[in-house]
Design an enzyme around this catalytic site. Sequence first.
Site, PDB file in Angstrom:
ATOM      1  N   TYR A  93      -1.297  -0.586  10.316  1.00 19.23           N
ATOM      2  CA  TYR A  93      -1.659  -0.829   8.927  1.00 19.23           C
ATOM      3  C   TYR A  93      -0.433  -0.685   8.224  1.00 19.23           C
ATOM      4  CZ  TYR A  93      -3.759  -0.906   4.390  1.00 19.23           C
ATOM      5  OH  TYR A  93      -4.160  -1.188   3.111  1.00 19.23           O
ATOM      6  N   SER A 116       0.833  -1.113   0.007  1.00 16.40           N
ATOM      7  CA  SER A 116       0.160   0.010   0.015  1.00 16.40           C
ATOM      8  C   SER A 116       1.047   1.242  -0.084  1.00 16.40           C
ATOM      9  CB  SER A 116      -0.932  -0.005   1.271  1.00 16.40           C
ATOM     10  OG  SER A 116      -1.305   1.345   1.590  1.00 16.40           O
TER      11      SER A 116
END
Lengths: 289, 584
Positions: free
Chosen positions: B467, B454
């Site tokens: 995350y 990501s």
Amino acid sequence: MSEAWIPSAGELAGFRRAQKLAYDCAEAISADMKPGMTERYVAGRMKEYLLDHGADDCFHEPFAWFGDRTAFRGLIAVKQLGGFNPAFYPGLRRLEENMPFILDCAPTVQGCTADIGYCGVVGHNAILDRLMDDLIEYRALILEKAKARRPLSEISRAVDALCAKHGYDPRHKAYPFETLAHRIEKLKDDGKKSHLKIANFGVRNVSELLRDRIRGAREGWNPIWNSSEASNHVPTPGLWAVEPHLGFRDVGAKWEELLVVTGDDAFWLDDDVPHVRRWIERGLWKQAA
Amino acid sequence: MTPSQIVESGGIELAVYTWGKPGKKKPTIVLVHGYPDAASVWKATAEILAERFHVVAYDVRGAGRSSTPDHTAAYDLEHLVADLAAVVDATSPDKPVHLVCHDWGSIQCWEAVTTELMEGRIASYTSISGPSIDHASYWIMNRLRSGSPEKIAQVGRQLAHSWYIGMFQLPALAPALWRGGLDKLWPTLLEKVEGIAEVEASATQTRDGANGVNLYRANFVKRLLNPQERRTELPVQLIVPRGDKFMVQEIWDDLPQWVPNLWRREVDAGHWLQVSHPALVAAQAAEFVDFVESGNETPALKRARVREERRGKAHSGKLVVITGAGSGFGRETALLFAEAGADVIAVDINLEAAERTAELSRLLGAQAWARKTDVGSTAEMQALADWVAQELGAPDIVVNNAGVGVAGSFFDTSDADWEKVLRVNLWGVIHGSRLFGKQMIAAGKAGHIVNVASMGGFTPSRFMSAYNTSKAAVMMLSDCIRAELADRKIEVSTICPGLSITNITQSTRFVGSTPEEEARRQQKATQLYQKRNLKPQAIARAILDAVENKRAEVPVGVEAHGSRLLSRFFPALSRRLARLDVAP
């Protein structure tokens, strides 16, 4: 005027006749469709058929989309101008073997308007078959939630969620105002054989929709049923032309039928329509009922 | 190897080697060698096959311990087929045999299966690296006539690969080379050019090379100039080594028009794969023989069956494993690969969603399977990998895509929150890369591992500690295994999507929030991502692009590119921006 219109049994019979005429037209014209015909030619034949069988006005002139145009990809999906898009109009695309097609017509007969969508293929198309099978779930979902008087925007979002689960694009979002359904009002039966149309849309029907828009704004409802906040209200009594349109890759499929909403219930105007007959034939209907 | 019997054919004595005895449950496999080899080239493969089959190999006339004809015309294909027929009659008089043939052996077996010379004597045919000369002639003519520059270039490339054929037509030269030292040099050449270590020098290498030139002289020009339409209904398995220095892969493109019952498998090996990968050749030959004998088509063979509509696509014949394939990037990636000709294994913790993805992939013409797996579970991932290895063999591409979201203050993020995000986002990638990477190595596959990270991996943020940490770890992990796998020809790509619409925003855990607040934040995050409108299709396209163009790291979306530049060139600014409280 602000009294909700709940159609009488006699009025419903008139709308049923109009819807049957529209579906008969789609079935008759599609039975004669051959590779090489253009969208314009097929739409023209539909128009002739409707006029020959008593239609005196329309919500819109017949549409015909072939091949990837059924899936509203590319130019036809441009949403500027609220979704009014010249690419909608039947064009010069020619039909080929195994190419999906959609026919959409909306005749008015003596003041009663229907609006239907019909898909098919000359030959075979596995993706179209699958889409048409899956469309049964949308019909059941919309009815179940309308009967439960859930807000229209919630129903529309549930349809979006079902599309996501299925892996389909909700292509009805490419229609004007991302409409899942729109109102149909009863017109006067003035005995005239034809009425004014502008840009392929029937002026009387579109005027009713505009009037509804103004009334709805005053009364807190929206004659265009979509996922937006404006549709966050219980189902408005009257008639709704509901048209879930699914797309997967270059293939699109839809049906369009009138949903009758009363003060405390909702039902499809007619269960004897081609796609339901097809589901019965394929043994899908029982599990949905 | 010593011959077990001598078979006479047209005045020539053929040396025949056998392993085991024919039996009711033991079909006979006949191995036919190519040029410049002798039957000994099959030794390792034959020994493996002999565990379950009656195996026969023989020295082609002029090679090994067989006698030598006295004139070139005696090497004509019809005599070569008569030799094969004599060997088959002597070794399996009652039952049709299964042929496994390489190079020139394959050229002459095409003659055997596409003519009536041996009708009823052959049950199946596995062909490695040798086309029918007649087919090749049509292939060349069709391309020259097509007028397409691309197709004409294919012919040019094949002719360049076949330089030696022209040289063999010259009188005296090639045999003189073999007698003048090429025979001694041959094992070294194989090692240097083909990478085959420890080649056993063949005692008969000199005559194998020198006599075998006549195979070309007796047949090539004649057939190329006057090809016949040669077809067969027999089941044919084509094994295509991707690294073959004597064939372009397109040479097989027209084969389905002559062979309706065709299975095709590609392997990452050079021309002499029965020497470099004997176990692989034996396994694929055995699998095909078993199928023809029993009618049970294994999933791997089902995948290998040539289907007209799947030919000529960018990823035809490849097998792709995708985790988190039930929605979002995973589903879109599965569909794009399916459209590009690959077969798909859709893995998801939600079986119904994975099934749906598999079904949509099938609609696009792929073969597809759905598996329920929690990528964070070592046992479940091991079970998945075992199933894939057993049913389908090592995958060509693995996309480790499954991920979960967590957001909120570091001090509100509990151990359980950390565990969940690391289990799925990091351990899922570790498991997938390790288990399937191992399979690729074992199968000698030039595979590709794609790890979905990501932009969070290089974008520090005050409310995304768990995350973003998991995603940064994925990026580093990918960089390390890329380095380790580089000499294995296995590629590794990291994909770093920006703010793209998937279910992750709706299921992100917002720590330190009440359930109502969490629901509101999930909705706000989803709306924000919808406004950005970076579609999962864009990430799927980036994944295919990374595979096709061997890209190491691919940011997707302008925000991902921007943040990456920021973190590289203005790290201090990147750290300042991390302080902004822009949480939904």
